[in-house]
Design a protein around this motif. Structure first.
Motif, PDB file in Angstrom:
ATOM      1  N   ALA A  82     -66.048   5.832 -14.821  1.00 32.48           N
ATOM      2  CA  ALA A  82     -65.132   4.711 -15.071  1.00 32.48           C
ATOM      3  C   ALA A  82     -63.850   5.199 -15.741  1.00 32.48           C
ATOM      4  CB  ALA A  82     -65.818   3.657 -15.944  1.00 32.48           C
ATOM      5  N   LEU A  83     -63.397   6.363 -15.305  1.00 33.12           N
ATOM      6  CA  LEU A  83     -62.149   6.930 -15.809  1.00 33.12           C
ATOM      7  C   LEU A  83     -61.057   6.755 -14.765  1.00 33.12           C
ATOM      8  CD1 LEU A  83     -63.604  10.265 -17.256  1.00 33.12           C
ATOM      9  CD2 LEU A  83     -62.931   8.231 -18.554  1.00 33.12           C
ATOM     10  N   TYR A  84     -59.900   6.270 -15.194  1.00 31.20           N
ATOM     11  CA  TYR A  84     -58.766   6.013 -14.315  1.00 31.20           C
ATOM     12  C   TYR A  84     -57.614   6.921 -14.738  1.00 31.20           C
ATOM     13  CZ  TYR A  84     -61.304   1.609 -13.522  1.00 31.20           C
ATOM     14  OH  TYR A  84     -62.257   0.662 -13.231  1.00 31.20           O
ATOM     15  N   ALA A  85     -56.769   7.301 -13.773  1.00 30.24           N
ATOM     16  CA  ALA A  85     -55.616   8.141 -14.082  1.00 30.24           C
ATOM     17  C   ALA A  85     -54.383   7.617 -13.372  1.00 30.24           C
ATOM     18  CB  ALA A  85     -55.885   9.588 -13.686  1.00 30.24           C
ATOM     19  N   ASP A  86     -53.293   7.525 -14.098  1.00 28.34           N
ATOM     20  CA  ASP A  86     -52.018   7.110 -13.516  1.00 28.34           C
ATOM     21  C   ASP A  86     -51.510   8.214 -12.591  1.00 28.34           C
ATOM     22  OD1 ASP A  86     -48.887   7.113 -13.584  1.00 28.34           O
ATOM     23  OD2 ASP A  86     -49.484   5.083 -14.153  1.00 28.34           O
ATOM     24  N   PRO A  87     -51.178   7.886 -11.334  1.00 26.08           N
ATOM     25  CA  PRO A  87     -50.751   8.920 -10.382  1.00 26.08           C
ATOM     26  C   PRO A  87     -49.466   9.633 -10.764  1.00 26.08           C
ATOM     27  CG  PRO A  87     -51.367   6.901  -9.236  1.00 26.08           C
ATOM     28  CD  PRO A  87     -51.290   6.564 -10.693  1.00 26.08           C
ATOM     29  N   ILE A  88     -48.634   8.977 -11.555  1.00 27.60           N
ATOM     30  CA  ILE A  88     -47.338   9.572 -11.900  1.00 27.60           C
ATOM     31  C   ILE A  88     -47.423  10.330 -13.224  1.00 27.60           C
ATOM     32  CG2 ILE A  88     -44.914   9.116 -12.419  1.00 27.60           C
ATOM     33  CD1 ILE A  88     -45.134   6.671 -10.577  1.00 27.60           C
ATOM     34  N   SER A  89     -47.838   9.640 -14.281  1.00 18.69           N
ATOM     35  CA  SER A  89     -47.880  10.273 -15.601  1.00 18.69           C
ATOM     36  C   SER A  89     -49.132  11.106 -15.825  1.00 18.69           C
ATOM     37  CB  SER A  89     -47.792   9.199 -16.692  1.00 18.69           C
ATOM     38  OG  SER A  89     -48.986   8.409 -16.709  1.00 18.69           O
ATOM     39  N   GLY A  90     -50.190  10.804 -15.081  1.00 18.44           N
ATOM     40  CA  GLY A  90     -51.455  11.496 -15.289  1.00 18.44           C
ATOM     41  C   GLY A  90     -52.264  10.949 -16.451  1.00 18.44           C
ATOM     42  N   GLN A  91     -51.750   9.937 -17.134  1.00 21.26           N
ATOM     43  CA  GLN A  91     -52.476   9.386 -18.282  1.00 21.26           C
ATOM     44  C   GLN A  91     -53.824   8.822 -17.843  1.00 21.26           C
ATOM     45  OE1 GLN A  91     -50.353   6.585 -20.748  1.00 21.26           O
ATOM     46  NE2 GLN A  91     -52.211   5.863 -21.766  1.00 21.26           N
ATOM     47  N   ILE A  92     -54.836   9.154 -18.622  1.00 22.75           N
ATOM     48  CA  ILE A  92     -56.185   8.687 -18.313  1.00 22.75           C
ATOM     49  C   ILE A  92     -56.502   7.447 -19.126  1.00 22.75           C
ATOM     50  CG2 ILE A  92     -58.649   9.255 -18.539  1.00 22.75           C
ATOM     51  CD1 ILE A  92     -57.941  12.100 -17.761  1.00 22.75           C
ATOM     52  N   TYR A  93     -57.113   6.483 -18.471  1.00 21.99           N
ATOM     53  CA  TYR A  93     -57.538   5.240 -19.115  1.00 21.99           C
ATOM     54  C   TYR A  93     -59.059   5.238 -19.175  1.00 21.99           C
ATOM     55  CZ  TYR A  93     -52.716   3.860 -18.298  1.00 21.99           C
ATOM     56  OH  TYR A  93     -51.339   3.816 -18.290  1.00 21.99           O
ATOM     57  N   ASP A  94     -59.551   5.152 -20.408  1.00 23.89           N
ATOM     58  CA  ASP A  94     -60.991   5.260 -20.665  1.00 23.89           C
ATOM     59  C   ASP A  94     -61.410   4.066 -21.507  1.00 23.89           C
ATOM     60  OD1 ASP A  94     -63.570   6.008 -21.296  1.00 23.89           O
ATOM     61  OD2 ASP A  94     -62.988   7.626 -22.653  1.00 23.89           O
ATOM     62  N   TYR A  95     -62.179   3.154 -20.911  1.00 24.87           N
ATOM     63  CA  TYR A  95     -62.537   1.912 -21.597  1.00 24.87           C
ATOM     64  C   TYR A  95     -63.903   1.947 -22.270  1.00 24.87           C
ATOM     65  CZ  TYR A  95     -58.626   0.303 -18.763  1.00 24.87           C
ATOM     66  OH  TYR A  95     -57.386   0.156 -18.181  1.00 24.87           O
ATOM     67  N   PHE A  96     -64.737   2.940 -21.948  1.00 24.74           N
ATOM     68  CA  PHE A  96     -66.108   2.922 -22.452  1.00 24.74           C
ATOM     69  C   PHE A  96     -66.599   4.286 -22.952  1.00 24.74           C
ATOM     70  CE2 PHE A  96     -65.792  -0.587 -19.419  1.00 24.74           C
ATOM     71  CZ  PHE A  96     -66.205  -1.641 -20.231  1.00 24.74           C
ATOM     72  N   GLY A  97     -65.685   5.110 -23.427  1.00 29.87           N
ATOM     73  CA  GLY A  97     -66.099   6.384 -24.006  1.00 29.87           C
ATOM     74  C   GLY A  97     -66.487   7.436 -22.992  1.00 29.87           C
ATOM     75  N   GLY A  98     -65.963   7.329 -21.795  1.00 28.67           N
ATOM     76  CA  GLY A  98     -66.316   8.276 -20.753  1.00 28.67           C
ATOM     77  C   GLY A  98     -65.856   9.696 -21.033  1.00 28.67           C
ATOM     78  N   LEU A  99     -64.704   9.844 -21.676  1.00 23.39           N
ATOM     79  CA  LEU A  99     -64.198  11.185 -21.968  1.00 23.39           C
ATOM     80  C   LEU A  99     -65.123  11.923 -22.919  1.00 23.39           C
ATOM     81  CD1 LEU A  99     -60.373  10.438 -22.311  1.00 23.39           C
ATOM     82  CD2 LEU A  99     -61.459  11.838 -20.548  1.00 23.39           C
ATOM     83  N   ASP A 100     -65.592  11.235 -23.961  1.00 21.18           N
ATOM     84  CA  ASP A 100     -66.516  11.869 -24.901  1.00 21.18           C
ATOM     85  C   ASP A 100     -67.832  12.217 -24.203  1.00 21.18           C
ATOM     86  OD1 ASP A 100     -64.732  11.727 -27.009  1.00 21.18           O
ATOM     87  OD2 ASP A 100     -65.511   9.825 -27.758  1.00 21.18           O
ATOM     88  N   ASP A 101     -68.319  11.313 -23.363  1.00 19.92           N
ATOM     89  CA  ASP A 101     -69.567  11.579 -22.657  1.00 19.92           C
ATOM     90  C   ASP A 101     -69.413  12.739 -21.683  1.00 19.92           C
ATOM     91  OD1 ASP A 101     -71.031   9.603 -23.935  1.00 19.92           O
ATOM     92  OD2 ASP A 101     -70.490   8.064 -22.482  1.00 19.92           O
ATOM     93  N   LEU A 102     -68.266  12.800 -21.032  1.00 18.03           N
ATOM     94  CA  LEU A 102     -68.020  13.895 -20.088  1.00 18.03           C
ATOM     95  C   LEU A 102     -67.974  15.230 -20.829  1.00 18.03           C
ATOM     96  CD1 LEU A 102     -67.545  14.140 -17.019  1.00 18.03           C
ATOM     97  CD2 LEU A 102     -65.097  14.190 -17.492  1.00 18.03           C
ATOM     98  N   GLU A 103     -67.327  15.232 -21.975  1.00 20.91           N
ATOM     99  CA  GLU A 103     -67.244  16.460 -22.775  1.00 20.91           C
ATOM    100  C   GLU A 103     -68.630  16.903 -23.237  1.00 20.91           C
ATOM    101  OE1 GLU A 103     -64.918  18.148 -26.749  1.00 20.91           O
ATOM    102  OE2 GLU A 103     -64.464  16.150 -25.959  1.00 20.91           O
ATOM    103  N   ALA A 104     -69.488  15.931 -23.537  1.00 16.60           N
ATOM    104  CA  ALA A 104     -70.845  16.237 -23.995  1.00 16.60           C
ATOM    105  C   ALA A 104     -71.811  16.425 -22.830  1.00 16.60           C
ATOM    106  CB  ALA A 104     -71.348  15.119 -24.900  1.00 16.60           C
ATOM    107  N   ARG A 105     -71.331  16.274 -21.601  1.00 14.54           N
ATOM    108  CA  ARG A 105     -72.173  16.309 -20.395  1.00 14.54           C
ATOM    109  C   ARG A 105     -73.323  15.304 -20.530  1.00 14.54           C
ATOM    110  NH1 ARG A 105     -71.126  20.264 -16.463  1.00 14.54           N
ATOM    111  NH2 ARG A 105     -69.079  21.129 -16.900  1.00 14.54           N
ATOM    112  N   ARG A 106     -72.968  14.111 -20.965  1.00 16.93           N
ATOM    113  CA  ARG A 106     -73.949  13.053 -21.191  1.00 16.93           C
ATOM    114  C   ARG A 106     -73.773  11.960 -20.138  1.00 16.93           C
ATOM    115  NH1 ARG A 106     -73.183  12.510 -26.382  1.00 16.93           N
ATOM    116  NH2 ARG A 106     -71.324  11.223 -26.075  1.00 16.93           N
ATOM    117  N   VAL A 107     -74.815  11.722 -19.352  1.00 19.59           N
ATOM    118  CA  VAL A 107     -74.780  10.649 -18.357  1.00 19.59           C
ATOM    119  C   VAL A 107     -75.237   9.373 -19.042  1.00 19.59           C
ATOM    120  CG1 VAL A 107     -75.589   9.872 -16.110  1.00 19.59           C
ATOM    121  CG2 VAL A 107     -75.284  12.318 -16.537  1.00 19.59           C
TER     122      VAL A 107
END
Length: 395
Positions: free
Chosen positions: A125-150
């Protein structure tokens, strides 16, 4: 969102026409696997774009821009833009109105968080702006991805009730991306394992085969058997099967073979033709897959790996040899070997005096067997073998 994360640049973002497609659909964001995999530094296969535009409007906008579009799932908000560099799936932001564990009724929305909330796992559930590349994370997906936590978004039991396939997806993603399983999600999958019985067998097979080729397939399959996840749908798989899978996977790696899902399924199942046939039918595998499954356990008496490769084909030989202790060494022998063609025909035996009929086929088989036993000698030696066999047949 407490931090601003920018999507690293990756080759897929340079695909011809992709930037223009995103501009046409503004506001639009990349979503799901392309964002997740780019953050993990692995190749991206499919590209998905989310937009608040209704699907019919999005189609009109793309057509006006000269972009070919196909209404692949327009009732659920999905269309496919066909670029010269490949297809891109475009989906209107959605929220679930009702679900029954297999299908969902959706309504369109312009709320990005609502769209994120209906997805399965936080890392998806991670979104990225095609122009700026900014990532939008509404539910802690970045932290889970870093921890390799599903981790499921929201209540795991509710998410599984919405779509029972999420049980298998949880384990597939764990095998592909995870390290330690999320305890709450694991418990929910165990509690709702019987829900898998409501799914089509094709969907179960698709997820299972994808799981079997993931990097941590062995460990995750062991976990699934411990927790009884597959018991409702494939009770034939047990811990002994996981041990065989571990052996097959280790031998594949030692022989530098790519992971093969059907080969690994054959290792998981008992070496029993009837059981393999039952499971293949239940999972509605294709004819080719069922043939491979049967061949992978079929008994074959062979004098060498070369003979096996010649008689059943190299790929099928791999399936059998991968379960042997000496499998990697035998596979290495035939990996780059092209089986030769028998340098004589039945017609040549008739020219030597045999009458047309069953004797020709019988003698030709005898010649072939001796040719194989002698290590595939050249045409001159085959001619000698044929002369001797014909002389004997004519006595």
């Amino acid at each position: 969102m407490d931090r601003v994360t920018i999507l690293p640049h990756a080759d897929w973002q340079d695909r011809p026409g992709l930037a223009g497609l995103a501009r046409v659909l503004t506001p639009a964001r990349y979503v799901g696997g392309a964002v997740r995999d780019t953050l993990l530094g692995i190749p991206v296969a499919d590209i998905d774009i989310a937009t608040p535009h209704a699907p019919e409007l999005a189609m009109d906008m793309l057509k006006e821009a000269g972009i070919r579009v196909v209404p692949t799932g327009i009732a659920h908000g999905t269309i496919t833009a066909v670029l010269e560099s490949g297809p891109v799936e475009v989906t209107t932001l959605r929220r679930d109105v009702s679900t029954d564990g297999r299908h969902a009724t959706v309504a369109f929305t312009n709320d990005w968080r609502e769209d994120a909330a209906r997805r399965d796992f936080t890392m998806n559930a991670l979104y990225a702006d095609p122009i700026s590349g900014q990532i939008y994370d509404y539910f802690g997906g970045l932290d889970d991805l870093e921890a390799r936590r599903v981790r499921f978004i929201g209540d795991p039991l509710q998410r599984i009730a919405e779509d029972h396939l999420r049980i298998l997806r949880f384990f597939r993603f764990l095998a592909r991306f995870g390290s330690e399983p999320d305890a709450e999600g694991l418990a929910a999958c165990e509690t709702r394992a019987k829900d898998l019985m409501a799914l089509s067998r094709e969907r179960i097979a698709d997820e299972l085969l994808k799981l079997l080729v993931a990097k941590d397939a062995v460990a995750v399959m062991r976990l699934m058997i411990e927790r009884g996840i597959l018991l409702p749908v494939v009770p034939e798989i047990d811990m002994a099967g996981v041990d065989r899978l571990a052996k097959a996977a280790a031998n594949e790696a030692a022989a530098e073979l790519p992971a093969d899902a059907i080969r690994r399924l054959a290792a998981l199942l008992p070496a029993d033709a009837k059981i393999n046939d039952v499971v293949g039918a239940r999972l509605k595998l294709s004819k080719a897959q069922r043939k491979q499954l049967a061949s992978a356990i079929a008994p074959h008496a062979f004098g060498s790996s070369y003979e096996l490769s010649y008689r059943i084909g190299r790929e099928h030989a791999f399936d059998l040899l991968v379960m042997r202790e000496d499998g990697p060494a035998l596979i290495a022998q035939i990996k780059m070997w092209d089986p030769p063609k028998l340098p004589i025909t039945g017609g040549a035996l008739v020219e030597r005096g045999l009458s047309k009929g069953p004797d020709v086929a019988r003698v030709l088989r005898t010649v072939e067997d001796q040719w194989i036993a002698e290590g595939f000698p050249d045409a001159a030696r085959v001619a000698e073998i044929a002369d001797a066999q014909v002389t004997q047949a004519l006595r």
